[in-house]
Design a protein around this motif. Structure first.
Motif, PDB file in Angstrom:
ATOM      1  N   ALA A 106       0.857  -1.281   0.012  1.00 17.93           N
ATOM      2  CA  ALA A 106       0.001   0.068  -0.085  1.00 17.93           C
ATOM      3  C   ALA A 106       0.852   1.407  -0.124  1.00 17.93           C
ATOM      4  O   ALA A 106       0.602   1.971  -0.817  1.00 17.93           O
ATOM      5  N   ILE A 107       2.161   1.425   0.602  1.00 21.52           N
ATOM      6  CA  ILE A 107       2.813   2.448   0.812  1.00 21.52           C
ATOM      7  C   ILE A 107       3.665   2.667  -0.533  1.00 21.52           C
ATOM      8  O   ILE A 107       3.584   3.574  -1.296  1.00 21.52           O
TER       9      ILE A 107
ATOM     10  N   ILE B  51       1.873   4.609  -3.135  1.00 21.02           N
ATOM     11  CA  ILE B  51       1.866   6.007  -2.960  1.00 21.02           C
ATOM     12  C   ILE B  51       3.095   6.693  -2.698  1.00 21.02           C
ATOM     13  O   ILE B  51       3.356   7.980  -3.326  1.00 21.02           O
ATOM     14  N   SER B  52       4.046   6.000  -2.096  1.00 19.09           N
ATOM     15  CA  SER B  52       5.369   6.552  -1.672  1.00 19.09           C
ATOM     16  C   SER B  52       6.741   6.314  -2.056  1.00 19.09           C
ATOM     17  O   SER B  52       6.937   5.114  -2.254  1.00 19.09           O
ATOM     18  N   HIS B  53       7.647   7.028  -2.255  1.00 19.85           N
ATOM     19  CA  HIS B  53       8.881   6.403  -2.362  1.00 19.85           C
ATOM     20  C   HIS B  53       9.730   6.297  -1.160  1.00 19.85           C
ATOM     21  O   HIS B  53      11.070   5.832  -1.364  1.00 19.85           O
ATOM     22  N   LEU B  54       9.116   6.336  -0.027  1.00 19.66           N
ATOM     23  CA  LEU B  54      10.040   6.092   1.205  1.00 19.66           C
ATOM     24  C   LEU B  54      10.168   4.690   1.384  1.00 19.66           C
ATOM     25  O   LEU B  54       9.287   3.834   1.271  1.00 19.66           O
ATOM     26  N   PRO B  55      11.300   4.173   2.018  1.00 18.78           N
ATOM     27  CA  PRO B  55      11.567   2.955   2.518  1.00 18.78           C
ATOM     28  C   PRO B  55      10.612   2.302   3.551  1.00 18.78           C
ATOM     29  O   PRO B  55      10.396   3.309   4.479  1.00 18.78           O
ATOM     30  N   VAL B  56      10.451   1.158   3.739  1.00 20.28           N
ATOM     31  CA  VAL B  56       9.394   0.780   4.741  1.00 20.28           C
ATOM     32  C   VAL B  56      10.084  -0.645   4.979  1.00 20.28           C
ATOM     33  O   VAL B  56      10.219  -1.618   4.233  1.00 20.28           O
ATOM     34  N   ILE B  57      10.230  -0.735   6.391  1.00 21.58           N
ATOM     35  CA  ILE B  57      10.469  -1.792   6.980  1.00 21.58           C
ATOM     36  C   ILE B  57       9.617  -2.539   8.032  1.00 21.58           C
ATOM     37  O   ILE B  57       8.751  -1.621   8.256  1.00 21.58           O
TER      38      ILE B  57
END
Ligand code: PEP
Ligand code: MN
Length: 337
Positions: free
Chosen positions: A257-258, A261-267
């Motif tokens: 889902a992220i 929408i987003s370019h940010l890394p997710v952990i």
């Protein structure tokens, strides 16, 4: 509003657009990308008149933002953000492993865990110096003595230090002794803390609040970025639901889902996300399979004696096994994305 520059735009043309944005009293956030630079505008309370920018040299397009967030979006930056911390990265090709105890309890414990996680692939060491505990009568962290231990671990093993800033003044301490500022679930909407972290040079690991929607979480990241710090890492650590078989419900769907929408890394944090040591490895595997950029895992040399979160801590041997398993999954999943 976002201003997308032409691929051929020069640095001088980008600067000229930034100057106009500032001259009308707004803040400009230039984001250089692989093919073009986009410039986010913040500080406006109402809509901005885009015509003012359309004819400036080098401008390709002016995009009105209809979503509540701007800087976290793929519209601003179509490529993923890779956060660099010394020689390590989060969001790039390597799977970032952040491991360590829930809390720094004493030097021996911290060193035993640091040595073990360093041996099995972690580039980052985690551990709370001050702990945000639900009860005021439980262990609140070792306190300021913990900072020195963290600094020693960094020097001895070359591990990067990820540790929580509970309030604005502890951001100063993390800046001094650490490498990544962790903002915990309980502080996800502590806006003055978010703004302070947004003025830091260190990357910020932003945990999802235990009752936060995706939008609220992304807006918390937006608070940090609006202050000029674009090195934000999102950490899914579970949300509270009716489920009683886990401490929190780990929302693995947050990862795709992220990504949309987003370019940010997710952990993923499968430790707080489940609360049970026996669930941590299976959910870590799932997190990597679903495309997380890294894992945050709690490890203790004596989980039975841990002063906080012992029930979810892995032993060093269990942790080593987790790393073997997730490394194999990472290879298959990256090859097939
Ligand atoms: C932690 O990582 O030690 C912690 C307190 O996590 P959270 O903020 O996710 O509860
Ligand atoms: Mn913990």
């Amino acid at each position: 509003m976002l201003i997308v520059m032409k691929p051929s735009a020069t640095a001088r043309e980008v600067d000229a657009v930034v100057n106009v944005i500032q001259a009308v009293g707004f803040r400009a956030h230039p984001m250089p990308g692989a093919t073009r630079t986009a410039i986010g505008i913040t500080g406006n309370e109402g809509p901005v008149d885009g015509r003012r920018f359309e004819d400036l040299p080098g401008v390709a397009e002016v995009i009105r933002v209809t979503k509540p967030y701007k800087l976290i979006t793929l519209d601003l930056r179509p490529e993923k953000t890779i956060v660099k911390i010394g020689d390590a990265t989060i969001g790039g090709s390597e799977l970032a492993i952040i491991a360590g105890p829930c809390a720094i309890e004493n030097r021996d414990q911290a060193f035993a865990v640091a040595e073990a996680v360093h041996k099995s692939g972690a580039r980052f060491f985690r551990g709370g110096v001050w702990k945000p505990r639900t009860s005021p009568y439980t262990f609140q962290g070792l306190g300021d003595k913990g900072w020195e231990i963290m600094a020693e671990i960094r020097d001895t093993f070359g591990l990067k230090i990820v540790t929580e800033a509970l309030d604005k003044s502890s951001v100063d301490l993390v800046e001094h002794y650490g490498d990544v500022i962790q903002i915990g679930a309980r502080n996800m909407q502590n806006f003055s803390l978010l703004r302070r972290a947004g003025r830091s040079k260190l990357p910020v690991l932003l945990k999802r609040g235990m009752a936060a929607t995706l939008e609220e979480w992304l807006l918390a990241a937006e608070y940090i970025m609006a202050e000029g710090n674009y090195n934000v890492i999102l950490c899914e650590r579970g949300v509270r639901t009716f489920a009683q078989h886990t401490r929190n419900t780990l929302d693995l769907a947050a990862v795709p889902a992220i990504r949309r929408i987003s370019h940010l890394p997710v952990i993923i944090d499968p430790s707080h996300g489940t609360g049970n040591a026996y669930m941590v490895t299976p959910l870590a595997r799932a997190g990597v399979a679903v495309g997380a950029d890294g894992l945050m895992v709690e490890v203790h040399n004596h989980p039975d004696l841990a002063l906080s979160d012992g029930a979810q801590a892995l032993t060093p041997a269990q942790y080593a096994q987790l790393i073997d398993q997730v490394s194999a999954i990472r290879e298959i999943s990256v090859a097939n994305w």
